[in-house]
Design an enzyme around this catalytic site. Sequence first.
Site, PDB file in Angstrom:
ATOM      1  N   SER A 136      27.336  16.343  -1.163  1.00 62.64           N
ATOM      2  CA  SER A 136      28.577  16.352  -0.401  1.00 62.64           C
ATOM      3  C   SER A 136      29.217  17.750  -0.443  1.00 62.64           C
ATOM      4  CB  SER A 136      29.531  15.283  -0.947  1.00 62.64           C
ATOM      5  OG  SER A 136      30.592  15.032  -0.075  1.00 62.64           O
ATOM      6  N   ARG A 202      43.089   8.047   0.326  1.00 62.89           N
ATOM      7  CA  ARG A 202      41.901   7.568  -0.377  1.00 62.89           C
ATOM      8  C   ARG A 202      41.334   6.331   0.301  1.00 62.89           C
ATOM      9  NH1 ARG A 202      38.011   9.758  -3.460  1.00 62.89           N
ATOM     10  NH2 ARG A 202      37.327   8.393  -5.172  1.00 62.89           N
ATOM     11  N   ASP A 290      24.417   6.957   5.788  1.00 63.34           N
ATOM     12  CA  ASP A 290      25.596   7.751   5.447  1.00 63.34           C
ATOM     13  C   ASP A 290      26.436   7.958   6.706  1.00 63.34           C
ATOM     14  OD1 ASP A 290      27.451   9.696   4.666  1.00 63.34           O
ATOM     15  OD2 ASP A 290      26.001  10.870   3.531  1.00 63.34           O
ATOM     16  N   HIS A 319      27.334   6.988   1.776  1.00 65.72           N
ATOM     17  CA  HIS A 319      27.476   8.346   1.260  1.00 65.72           C
ATOM     18  C   HIS A 319      27.575   8.383  -0.264  1.00 65.72           C
ATOM     19  CE1 HIS A 319      28.474  12.579   1.237  1.00 65.72           C
ATOM     20  NE2 HIS A 319      29.603  12.339   0.591  1.00 65.72           N
ATOM     21  N   ASP A 320      28.272   7.439  -0.844  1.00 67.95           N
ATOM     22  CA  ASP A 320      28.415   7.381  -2.301  1.00 67.95           C
ATOM     23  C   ASP A 320      27.095   7.156  -3.023  1.00 67.95           C
ATOM     24  OD1 ASP A 320      31.050   8.020  -2.572  1.00 67.95           O
ATOM     25  OD2 ASP A 320      31.762   5.984  -2.950  1.00 67.95           O
TER      26      ASP A 320
END
Length: 352
Positions: A136, A202, A290, A319-320
């Site tokens: 990332s 967030r 992702d 993505h995580d």
Amino acid sequence: MSTTAIYKHSKQFKLENGKKLRHAEIAYQTYGKLNAKKDNVIWACHALTANADVLDWWKGLFGSNDLFNPEEHFIVCANVLGSHYGSTSPLSINPVTGQPFYLAFPEFTIRDLVAAHRLLAQHLGISQIKVLIGGSLGGQQALEWAISDTSIVENLILIATNAVHSPWGIAFNESQRLAISTDRTFYAQQPDGGSKGLKTARSIALLSYRTYEAYAATQLESVNDKTCSFRAASYQNYQGEKLCKRFNAYSYWYLSKAMDSHNVGRGRQSVVDALASVKANTLVIGIENDVLFPLSEQDFLARHIPGAAFHSIKSAYGHDGFLIETDILTNMIGNFLKESINKNIIKLHKTA
């Protein structure tokens, strides 16, 4: 052996935009020992809200008995400029005013983060990095470093990252900053300013980090009669509050802008030419589902970095997955590094 320290730069730190920071400080952690040849350095670049304790946030890849372990490697991770985990940030004291910078902190770019890393490397006596790795925003740093100093990196591992931050990614970041700016306390010049906005930011970010499948698997209701108080809603609130307890809105604001600045072609002939200048043995890993850094971005990197290897994985976490799928990453990266060693042996034999 683990060491936590702060490098204090004695000169003014000049940013890409021409502005300067006095007495810039970079917090960092090292694990293991630098060997006599100084050729066992593993440097990890962290993502948006992480810190320098890579053995904590990348467990399974970094740690005792893991692929990158302090028993045989000298592992370095520096907290990026602008993050409040020890490095100079918007919450640091402005030497001119004697008060925290807050929104008077100068904007910075990925290249500025890399410039700080390079200063730290010089301070530590590191002239060769065996493996430079990041995912990332960490991958953006690693790539920029491999381009700006082509001689220092032997092996480059880029995970779920890109050569230019996309309009899609910038739009996500701007949406988060809009959320932060709607919180009036963001302009109140206090350490917890903008916390409600950060909580919302967030929540927005999580939708780009995860997938439909991940939410369906973990937040699905077990009963059919609910009309409110859904698990997914509680999860979004919980994750927002969790970040607010360990991070601040000002660092988040500036670091998201730094991510937006990422473009390896800026000031160079082109993005393609910049990628072509990478001399490191490179492995690019993408995550098929992702949403934030789609696979096409990693494919682009692999096609334009000379000799780069490319692998993709599928993760329910989207993505995580670059932080979670450590078993798969260990296998891919371990095999790549073995092949890299074999290539070097062949080169030596040819030279001889």
